[in-house]
Structures are given as C-alpha cells and as structure tokens.
Design an enzyme around this catalytic site. Structure first.
Site, short mmCIF file in Angstrom:
data_model
loop_
_atom_site.label_atom_id
_atom_site.label_comp_id
_atom_site.label_asym_id
_atom_site.label_seq_id
_atom_site.Cartn_x
_atom_site.Cartn_y
_atom_site.Cartn_z
CD GLU A 1 -2.85 1.11 2.45
OE1 GLU A 1 -3.14 0.00 2.95
OE2 GLU A 1 -3.30 2.18 2.88
CE LYS B 1 -5.90 -1.60 5.75
NZ LYS B 1 -5.11 -0.71 4.90
CG ASP C 1 1.55 -16.99 12.00
OD1 ASP C 1 0.72 -16.37 11.29
OD2 ASP C 1 1.32 -18.09 12.51
CG HIS D 1 -4.03 7.27 -0.20
ND1 HIS D 1 -5.05 6.41 0.05
CD2 HIS D 1 -3.11 7.01 0.75
CE1 HIS D 1 -4.77 5.67 1.10
NE2 HIS D 1 -3.60 6.03 1.54
#
Ligand code: MEV
Length: 430
Positions: free
Chosen positions: A89, A267, A283, A381
């Site tokens: 991202e 998130k 992991d 972005h």
C-alpha cells in the site's frame, strides 16, 4: 493437464507435492494458459532463492516479491531506529516516517512489552465430573509442567518454559469440555511450535489422570499475556495546533463509540505493525487474529489505541496490543531478508521487536488520524498515485515531480494523462 471423464479440467491432482517444480509449473501453465513470460516471472525467486522457497511451503511453483522499504525518523525508548517495512500500500511508509519525525521532536515514543508468554491448550471432552477433574488437574500441575518442559530443555535453560496451568470447564453444544491452558514463556521465539509440542506431550497424561478424550492440542493465538504497549506525549503546536489535537481526540472517541470506525482505526494501526511483520517473516495471521480478538475483549470491538488531551493541553496517545513475534526459529531464520530486517533494526530479542512494532503501530495510527482530521487521506494517496503513474508513463529524474505536480494541479490523475503530459513536455523541450 488432468481432465475428468467429461473432459473438464480437473483440480484433483495426486502427488502434486511430489513432482519436480518444473512439472508442477507445466501443469499450471496449461491449466491457465500462462505465457512463457508469465512463467518466467513466476520463476524469478529474487532474494528468497528457489531452495529456500521450496523448503518453506509445499507445492511451490514460483515466488512473488513485495517492495522492502525503510521508515525513517523513529526514536523509541531513547534509541534511534530505521524500520523495515514490506507491504503493497502506498503512503504507509511515508506516513510512518512523517509521524515519527513529529513524535521524535517531542522526545520520541516509549514502549514496553510484557514477558513473552504464549498459551498452549488442550481441550478435553467426555471427561467424567469435569469440575472435579479440573481440581485434580490443578493438584498435578507440577507433573504437567515437568512433562511440558521435558520437551524443550534449551528453552528451560534460557529461563523460559511452561510456568503455569489454568483449567476451565466450558459449555459447548456438544456437552461440557475441559479447557486446559498451559502458560509458556517462549523467550525469543514466536512460540507456536514450542507450545504445540508441549500441548501434545501433556495430553496423554491428562487423559490418564481424569479420563475423557483430548480433542485439540494447539497454541491459542489469543496471546493476552504477550501484550506490548506504546505511548507518546505531543505538544499541539508541533502537529498543527490545539484544534488538530482536539479533532484527533474526537476521532479517538468516535472509534470507541462505533465498531464500524474502530475496525478501520485498528487497520491503520496494523498497517505499520504488519509491514514490519512481513519484513521480518512473522506469522502475521496470528498477530491479526490476536489483535482483533483483543480489541473485542470487553464484548464490543474497540480501538486498540486511545488519544486524549492531558491537563497541560498536550496530546497523549496510548496503544496496547498482543504481539506474538519471534527473532529465532521458523521463517525468521530461513528467510534471508528477515535476518537483514532484524539487523537493520539491531533487534536481538522478541520483546524489543514487539516494542518497536507497538511504537510504529501508534505512530501509524497518529499519522492516519492527523491526516483524516486535516487534509483527508486522499490528498496524500493521490500524490503518491500520481507519482507512480508519472514513473509508469516513463518520466525520469526531475520530470517525475513536474508531471506529478501538473496532474495534481489540473485535477486529472490518470495514466493516459501522464503519457500526454510527458509527450507535451518532450515535444516542447526538443
Ligand atoms: C488506510 O490503509 C488506513 C486508514 O483508513 C486508517 C484510519 O482510517 O484510521 C487511513
């Protein structure tokens, strides 16, 4: 290619794992009509290497690379760090570095990880008198710990090993079950293998002791004892003023009040944490599962971080997250890049790695909230997106910035427009 009796492509392929990689790739090539170029792309094992790839998982037909980047400016527990990040991202690395710059000007981030306790579980069913049985198990706690510790003398010699046992009777739709939790200090390992072995080792003893049948013998990824905390105190002037600080606190309060927002808030925290997890071959599914369960520990999904204004008007932020990470064993050891990532951070213990991850998670969250309550997330972005398009269109050197700025200024961000701008520029400069 394998076909069934009706002539359809058939995914039932016996011994796929046993045939050489090239054969497997041939089957997939035919199945999906891959071109020679696509096959060559898959066969580029990059810095992982074919041998390592084949030892890591089964049925390998190639490898896939992700960018490996460095977030700069981090000061954590009075020490400077360069932080490796791997992810797909755009904006995350830039945002983390920018947040870390602001936070270091305020003295940096503090972080502390708890003892590295993982839980190994045995679930038993058909146990006669389960409540009575649970007392009996606790009475034999030291025998259980001895059996568990006999499976890993090295860990014990390092001060780790199984330390305690808890037993609960739970009601399932298939009747009562006994949940036996073994608390294990895994020191510098992620610890899943260690505690799985221990859980499997104690199960026969438990069956002999109380009757019934052991059903599951496995790690719990709800690593509630393995919590890492990070916190910061920031002067509002250094982040755009009191108004911005107040709005960051509003954003924090909204996340506390509404799970729809809390999930996205978390998130953002995980953007930073999982990027480090990928760079160090952890992991990451375990980290994510544990983090989300922890966020719901009071029965409602909540944000993992919280922002407030203190009595002197400073913005204070705090993050608490369970982090099951290791610096020894598993893919951390086999993946050559994971070793390099640890070396870049200068990290020697799982605890220190967890502290860095928590600190970066908090900084990443701060960056997201600050952007959201000021310019909004899209401007950053879009800037990066425009830059990527300019590069894809063939811009080089200073032309990358020129084309990017023109796209943003004209509010037209697309590949075709980047190509057109580049052509115009080349025409006028020749
Ligand atoms: C995007 O990857 C992450 C954010 O949505 C996090 C947030 O909203 O807090 C920007």
């Amino acid at each position: 290619m394998s076909v069934d009796s009706l002539g359809s492509r058939c995914s039932r392929i016996t011994g796929f794992y046993n045939i050489p990689l090239e054969e497997r790739l041939k089957i997939v090539k035919e199945w999906a009509q891959l071109s020679d170029d696509e096959v060559a792309t898959l066969l580029n094992f990059g810095n992982l290497g074919r041998k390592t790839a084949e030892t890591m998982i089964e049925n390998v037909i190639g490898a896939m690379s992700y960018p490996f980047a460095i977030a700069v400016n981090f000061r954590i527990n009075s020490r400077d760090y360069l932080v490796p990040m791997v992810l797909e991202e755009p904006s995350v690395v830039a945002a983390a570095s920018n947040a870390a710059r602001m936070l270091r000007e305020n003295g940096g981030i503090e972080a502390e990880a708890a003892r590295q306790i993982m839980i190994g579980q045995v679930y038993m069913m058909k146990v006669p008198s389960p409540h009575y049985a649970s007392m009996k198990i606790l009475r034999h706690k030291y025998e259980l710990l001895d059996i568990a510790n006999s499976t890993n003398k090295t860990l014990v010699s390092m001060g780790g090993g199984a330390k305690d046992v808890e037993v609960r009777v739970i009601e399932t739709r298939r009747g009562p079950a006994l949940a036996i939790n073994l608390m294990v200090d895994v020191v510098d390992a992620m610890g899943a293998n260690t505690v799985n072995t221990m859980a499997e080792a104690i199960a026969p003893y438990l069956e002999k002791l109380v009757g019934g049948e052991a059903r599951l013998r496995i790690v719990s990824n709800y690593a509630i004892y393995r919590v890492a905390r990070a916190w910061v105190r920031i002067s509002p002037e250094s982040i755009g003023g009191r108004d911005v600080a107040e709005k960051i606190v509003d954003a924090s309060a909204i996340a506390e009040a509404d799970p729809f927002r809390a999930v996205t808030h978390n998130k953002g925290v995980l953007n930073g944490i999982i990027a480090i997890a990928l760079a160090t071959a952890q992991d990451h599914r375990a980290i994510e599962a544990g983090a989300h369960a922890y966020a719901s520990r009071d029965g409602i999904y909540k944000p993992l971080s919280r922002w407030d204004l203190d009595s002197e008007g400073y913005l204070v932020g705090f993050l608490e997250i369970p982090l099951q990470v290791g610096v020894v064993g598993g893919s951390v050891k086999t993946h050559p890049v994971a070793q390099i990532a640890l070396k870049i951070m200068g990290v020697k213990t799982a605890r220190e790695l967890a502290e860095i991850m928590a600190a970066v998670g908090l900084a990443q969250n701060f960056a997201a909230l600050r952007a959201l309550v000021t310019t909004g997330i899209q401007s950053g972005h879009m800037k990066l997106h425009a830059r990527n398009l300019a590069i894809l269109a063939g811009a080089k050197g200073e032309l990358v910035d020129i084309i990017t700025e023109q796209m943003i200024k004209n509010g037209k961000i697309s590949f075709d427009y980047a190509v057109q701008l580049l052509k115009n520029y080349e025409r006028t400069s020749t």
